[in-house]
Enzyme design. Structure first.
Site, PDB file in Angstrom:
ATOM      1  N   ARG A  78       0.834  -1.193   0.000  1.00 48.44           N
ATOM      2  CA  ARG A  78       0.000   0.000   0.000  1.00 48.44           C
ATOM      3  C   ARG A  78       0.877   1.254   0.000  1.00 48.44           C
ATOM      4  O   ARG A  78       2.041   1.210   0.378  1.00 48.44           O
ATOM      5  CB  ARG A  78      -0.909   0.021   1.236  1.00 48.44           C
ATOM      6  CG  ARG A  78      -1.833  -1.179   1.363  1.00 48.44           C
ATOM      7  CD  ARG A  78      -2.609  -1.120   2.662  1.00 48.44           C
ATOM      8  NE  ARG A  78      -3.537  -2.241   2.798  1.00 48.44           N
ATOM      9  CZ  ARG A  78      -3.245  -3.392   3.410  1.00 48.44           C
ATOM     10  NH1 ARG A  78      -2.045  -3.556   3.941  1.00 48.44           N
ATOM     11  NH2 ARG A  78      -4.144  -4.355   3.506  1.00 48.44           N
ATOM     12  N   LYS A 131      -1.740  -2.692   8.001  1.00 46.61           N
ATOM     13  CA  LYS A 131      -2.895  -2.249   8.772  1.00 46.61           C
ATOM     14  C   LYS A 131      -2.932  -2.969  10.118  1.00 46.61           C
ATOM     15  O   LYS A 131      -2.578  -4.132  10.222  1.00 46.61           O
ATOM     16  CB  LYS A 131      -4.185  -2.520   7.999  1.00 46.61           C
ATOM     17  CG  LYS A 131      -4.406  -1.584   6.817  1.00 46.61           C
ATOM     18  CD  LYS A 131      -5.769  -1.794   6.194  1.00 46.61           C
ATOM     19  CE  LYS A 131      -6.043  -0.779   5.092  1.00 46.61           C
ATOM     20  NZ  LYS A 131      -7.395  -0.972   4.493  1.00 46.61           N
ATOM     21  N   HIS A 147      -2.892   2.211  -5.815  1.00 47.27           N
ATOM     22  CA  HIS A 147      -3.731   1.048  -5.542  1.00 47.27           C
ATOM     23  C   HIS A 147      -3.966   0.214  -6.799  1.00 47.27           C
ATOM     24  O   HIS A 147      -4.122  -0.998  -6.720  1.00 47.27           O
ATOM     25  CB  HIS A 147      -5.062   1.481  -4.937  1.00 47.27           C
ATOM     26  CG  HIS A 147      -5.548   0.544  -3.881  1.00 47.27           C
ATOM     27  ND1 HIS A 147      -4.905   0.365  -2.677  1.00 47.27           N
ATOM     28  CD2 HIS A 147      -6.611  -0.307  -3.858  1.00 47.27           C
ATOM     29  CE1 HIS A 147      -5.549  -0.524  -1.952  1.00 47.27           C
ATOM     30  NE2 HIS A 147      -6.584  -0.953  -2.643  1.00 47.27           N
ATOM     31  N   ARG A 175      -1.175  -2.109  -7.186  1.00 48.11           N
ATOM     32  CA  ARG A 175      -1.374  -3.229  -6.255  1.00 48.11           C
ATOM     33  C   ARG A 175      -2.332  -4.255  -6.855  1.00 48.11           C
ATOM     34  O   ARG A 175      -2.084  -5.457  -6.827  1.00 48.11           O
ATOM     35  CB  ARG A 175      -1.920  -2.653  -4.954  1.00 48.11           C
ATOM     36  CG  ARG A 175      -2.267  -3.638  -3.848  1.00 48.11           C
ATOM     37  CD  ARG A 175      -2.609  -2.820  -2.608  1.00 48.11           C
ATOM     38  NE  ARG A 175      -3.354  -3.547  -1.610  1.00 48.11           N
ATOM     39  CZ  ARG A 175      -2.806  -4.274  -0.638  1.00 48.11           C
ATOM     40  NH1 ARG A 175      -1.508  -4.397  -0.576  1.00 48.11           N
ATOM     41  NH2 ARG A 175      -3.561  -4.873   0.258  1.00 48.11           N
ATOM     42  N   HIS A 227      -3.890  -8.841   3.428  1.00 49.08           N
ATOM     43  CA  HIS A 227      -5.335  -8.855   3.675  1.00 49.08           C
ATOM     44  C   HIS A 227      -5.633  -9.603   4.966  1.00 49.08           C
ATOM     45  O   HIS A 227      -4.988 -10.607   5.284  1.00 49.08           O
ATOM     46  CB  HIS A 227      -6.074  -9.534   2.513  1.00 49.08           C
ATOM     47  CG  HIS A 227      -6.168  -8.685   1.298  1.00 49.08           C
ATOM     48  ND1 HIS A 227      -6.399  -9.193   0.032  1.00 49.08           N
ATOM     49  CD2 HIS A 227      -6.075  -7.338   1.124  1.00 49.08           C
ATOM     50  CE1 HIS A 227      -6.440  -8.206  -0.849  1.00 49.08           C
ATOM     51  NE2 HIS A 227      -6.244  -7.080  -0.209  1.00 49.08           N
ATOM     52  N   TYR A 238     -10.172 -10.764  -6.896  1.00 47.33           N
ATOM     53  CA  TYR A 238      -9.308 -10.827  -8.076  1.00 47.33           C
ATOM     54  C   TYR A 238      -9.677 -11.996  -8.987  1.00 47.33           C
ATOM     55  O   TYR A 238      -9.343 -11.986 -10.167  1.00 47.33           O
ATOM     56  CB  TYR A 238      -7.842 -10.919  -7.658  1.00 47.33           C
ATOM     57  CG  TYR A 238      -7.397  -9.691  -6.915  1.00 47.33           C
ATOM     58  CD1 TYR A 238      -7.222  -8.477  -7.577  1.00 47.33           C
ATOM     59  CD2 TYR A 238      -7.194  -9.724  -5.538  1.00 47.33           C
ATOM     60  CE1 TYR A 238      -6.854  -7.339  -6.897  1.00 47.33           C
ATOM     61  CE2 TYR A 238      -6.816  -8.579  -4.850  1.00 47.33           C
ATOM     62  CZ  TYR A 238      -6.652  -7.394  -5.535  1.00 47.33           C
ATOM     63  OH  TYR A 238      -6.289  -6.265  -4.865  1.00 47.33           O
TER      64      TYR A 238
END
Length: 321
Positions: free
Chosen positions: A162, A186, A258, A261, A284, A293
């Site tokens: 990210r 995150k 993004h 990514r 994730h 995806y």
């Protein structure tokens, strides 16, 4: 409503970012103002209808309303954990149907064209010329900037990290012996991302250029530094991605970190990587976030099928031949 206490919880226990804390506070304050803090299925449903149909000015879309309900649900779970609520009323409220948006991605040949066109900016020859220039030379700064801008694209595309993760990297985030980069994701979760040899080499050459132009730095200093020597920031990265990819004829539409990514994830899936590996690479929290995806892969398969299948565009109806 105990808004301040909950925001303190997500800040210090869950370690949510300041921006996320702002969003959560705004949602809870808006709900509190609308419903008087009542946490019942009826009050929450009325709030949902208000956001979708009755809100003055711009009405919220289904995705935004879903986010509001998710924030309220998290708040209710916190109250339950603290013994202040018996059940989660948000679970009894049907959520608006959200249209699934497929991730945007760039074509592999377009990215290859970009890296071919900018290969000289990352080369050893360019570094030798840069190092031959005196400290403070204007040309050296220009060459350094071009090397930095290409490396931003290389790292976003080559690792799938990210934008915020790229900004947070320090020199000691890179382990050249193991060819890995340690990323703070995150929720303050650390993960390691493998680096291909060519990207390791590009990072190494960049650091030598940075030491010459900006002065040597220690392991705890930023890995990537602006031409003025400071840590990268969001606007710099966004502007760089738009500028660099805007020069590629095959890349149209949105140009953002993004999308790079998304592009890596789609290419890995197309080339046989399993979803769990891609999930770990991207950081994730759940496999559901990665599964989106697969939709891109299926859509491309349909396109190829319709173009190549001998019966796809035939209207003969003779399927028994």
């Amino acid at each position: 409503m105990q808004i301040d206490a909950y925001i303190s919880y997500i800040a210090h226990v869950r370690r949510y970012s300041p921006r996320t804390q702002e969003i959560y506070r705004a949602v809870l304050e808006e709900y509190n103002e609308h419903s008087g803090g009542a946490l019942t299925p009826t009050a929450i449903r009325n709030y949902e209808v208000y956001l979708l149909d009755q809100k003055e000015g711009k009405k919220d879309c289904a995705r935004t309303v879903g986010m509001h309900l998710s924030v309220l649900s998290g708040y209710c779970r916190w109250l339950m954990k603290n013994g202040q609520l018996e059940s989660n009323p948000v679970r009894l409220v049907p959520r608006p149907e959200i249209e699934k948006r497929l991730p945007v991605f760039y074509r592999e040949d377009s990215m290859k064209q970009y890296f071919d066109d900018t290969a000289s900016d990352a080369s050893g020859e360019q570094l030798e010329f840069l190092q031959s220039l005196p400290n403070g030379d204007k040309t050296a700064k220009i060459l350094y900037t071009r090397r930095l801008d290409r490396l931003i694209i290389s790292m976003l595309y080559g690792t799938g990290m990210r934008r915020s993760e790229l900004i947070s990297l320090n020199r000691n985030s890179i382990d050249f012996s193991r060819r890995t980069v340690s990323v703070l994701g995150k929720g303050s979760k650390m993960r390691e991302i493998p680096l291909v040899p060519s990207l390791c080499e590009e990072i190494s050459l960049y650091l030598r250029a940075a030491d010459h132009v900006l002065g040597a730095s220690e392991g705890s200093t930023p890995l990537l530094r602006t031409p003025s020597g400071s840590r990268l920031y969001p606007v710099y990265i966004d502007r760089t991605v738009k500028k660099e990819l805007g020069a590629v004829a095959g890349i149209t539409g949105r140009k953002s970190p993004h999308v790079l990514r998304h592009t890596l994830a789609s290419e890995l899936l197309d080339n046989g990587s399993d979803l769990n590996s891609i999930k770990e690479l991207l950081g994730h929290s759940s496999l559901a976030a990665t599964q989106v995806y697969t939709h891109n892969t299926i859509e491309r398969l349909k396109k190829v099928y319709n173009q190549a299948h001998p019966r796809a565009n035939k209207n003969t109806g003779n399927y028994g031949d």
